[in-house]
Design an enzyme around this catalytic site. Sequence first.
Site, PDB file in Angstrom:
ATOM      1  N   HIS A  90      40.327  60.335 113.102  1.00  0.00           N
ATOM      2  CA  HIS A  90      39.749  59.011 112.962  1.00  0.00           C
ATOM      3  C   HIS A  90      38.343  59.109 112.364  1.00  0.00           C
ATOM      4  O   HIS A  90      37.809  60.194 112.161  1.00  0.00           O
ATOM      5  CB  HIS A  90      39.710  58.306 114.316  1.00  0.00           C
ATOM      6  CG  HIS A  90      41.069  57.967 114.856  1.00  0.00           C
ATOM      7  ND1 HIS A  90      41.254  57.286 116.037  1.00  0.00           N
ATOM      8  CD2 HIS A  90      42.314  58.220 114.375  1.00  0.00           C
ATOM      9  CE1 HIS A  90      42.543  57.129 116.272  1.00  0.00           C
ATOM     10  NE2 HIS A  90      43.207  57.701 115.269  1.00  0.00           N
TER      11      HIS A  90
ATOM     12  N   GLY B 104      60.124  32.041  96.821  1.00  0.00           N
ATOM     13  CA  GLY B 104      60.246  30.739  96.207  1.00  0.00           C
ATOM     14  C   GLY B 104      59.713  29.641  97.102  1.00  0.00           C
ATOM     15  O   GLY B 104      59.282  29.863  98.240  1.00  0.00           O
TER      16      GLY B 104
ATOM     17  N   ASP C 123      65.816  36.773  90.194  1.00  0.00           N
ATOM     18  CA  ASP C 123      65.028  37.771  89.461  1.00  0.00           C
ATOM     19  C   ASP C 123      65.472  39.216  89.673  1.00  0.00           C
ATOM     20  O   ASP C 123      65.044  40.094  88.916  1.00  0.00           O
ATOM     21  CB  ASP C 123      63.550  37.664  89.864  1.00  0.00           C
ATOM     22  CG  ASP C 123      62.942  36.312  89.517  1.00  0.00           C
ATOM     23  OD1 ASP C 123      63.416  35.683  88.549  1.00  0.00           O
ATOM     24  OD2 ASP C 123      62.008  35.877  90.222  1.00  0.00           O
TER      25      ASP C 123
ATOM     26  N   GLU D 208      35.233  58.480 113.360  1.00  0.00           N
ATOM     27  CA  GLU D 208      34.130  59.125 114.066  1.00  0.00           C
ATOM     28  C   GLU D 208      34.232  60.646 113.979  1.00  0.00           C
ATOM     29  O   GLU D 208      33.222  61.335 113.754  1.00  0.00           O
ATOM     30  CB  GLU D 208      34.125  58.696 115.537  1.00  0.00           C
ATOM     31  CG  GLU D 208      33.947  57.202 115.742  1.00  0.00           C
ATOM     32  CD  GLU D 208      35.265  56.454 115.842  1.00  0.00           C
ATOM     33  OE1 GLU D 208      35.327  55.471 116.604  1.00  0.00           O
ATOM     34  OE2 GLU D 208      36.247  56.857 115.161  1.00  0.00           O
TER      35      GLU D 208
END
Length: 371
Positions: free
Chosen positions: A44, A291, A197, A46
């Site tokens: 992480h 859509g 599409d 730190e």
Amino acid sequence: MQRALALAEGVLFSTSPNPRVGCVIVRDDHVLGEGATQPPGSAHAEVMALRDAAARGHGVAGATVYVTLEPCSHFGRTPPCVDALLDARPARVVIAMGDPNPLVNGVGVRKLRDAGIDVTTGVETEAALALNAGFIARMVRGTPWAWLKMAASLDGRSALHNGMSQWITGPQARADGHHWRARSDVVLTGMGTVLKDDPQLNVRGVVTPRAPRKAVVDGRFEISEAARLFDEGETWIFTARDDTAKAQRLAARGARVIVLPMADRPDRVDLAAMMRWMAEQDVNEVHVEAGAGLGGALLSAGCIDELLVYLAPMLLGDAAGIVKMPLLEHLDGAQRFAFIDTQFVGPDVRLRARREAAWQALLARVGGGAL
């Protein structure tokens, strides 16, 4: 803290389902070390900043640590970051926002203070939340943060009546849309878009170490087994119709079928349940490109937190609108959003608007309380 936020933004595409966090360690206005959260299972922010300081030959005892999220206080894939800070013995830790994860939720701050370390919270909280609204939403309310991407003319039209819509906006706007795809965990569309599409729904033109999942709302389970969606990566299909044989065939193409019918409309997908299901799969952010029908349904179901609208400088007149929603008799029933950003993207304009109540609810959970 501004530098820590920039570091967090630099890992926008790689940390999920963990939050994007940056950390900077400073003494006497000199940076001793800095870092950002690495992909899941790795260090992480730190710990990365502490390692960077050590690599530069700096001890950090008595220094000030700036971090964009409360240090974690539990064992997950990595040890607790707060323990690493306690071992490093800084004099002060400055935190942008709290972590409402039930495994943290103020414990990191309390451990630091109990050890005699000065803790300041609430510095650049909104900027930190903007980078992690999805993670915070998943922790606080059990659903991802979702935005609806739309492209339209100045008069709010998305396609001609014959269906022609490529391209209303220019190439810069389309490229910008791929940035938003890349930062999300799931790109969601509807069956109407798939039929019209045959999209790939992948990320193009953006370098990212992780591709978002693709997902389709397909109430009647009509999707073609030859659809291009299945050519690469994982695809989720949300449907109201159980067809075990077809689901098994699609599994061979990397698809997972999730049957979630509405209780009162068993032919339709329960969209709210879909969002809860995705959160259970550690999804933080959902990018919707669909859509007018699905877009309107998601809005009506309260599933959309933010609008990402690209407006082209043209008028299309009597043409298809961008969303289909129930007819209103009074303005009191209108769904209201607050504008948060406006930018030119090539010849087009990108507008961002969000539900202010949803944002304030998250902000209230990270800006104080247990801190």
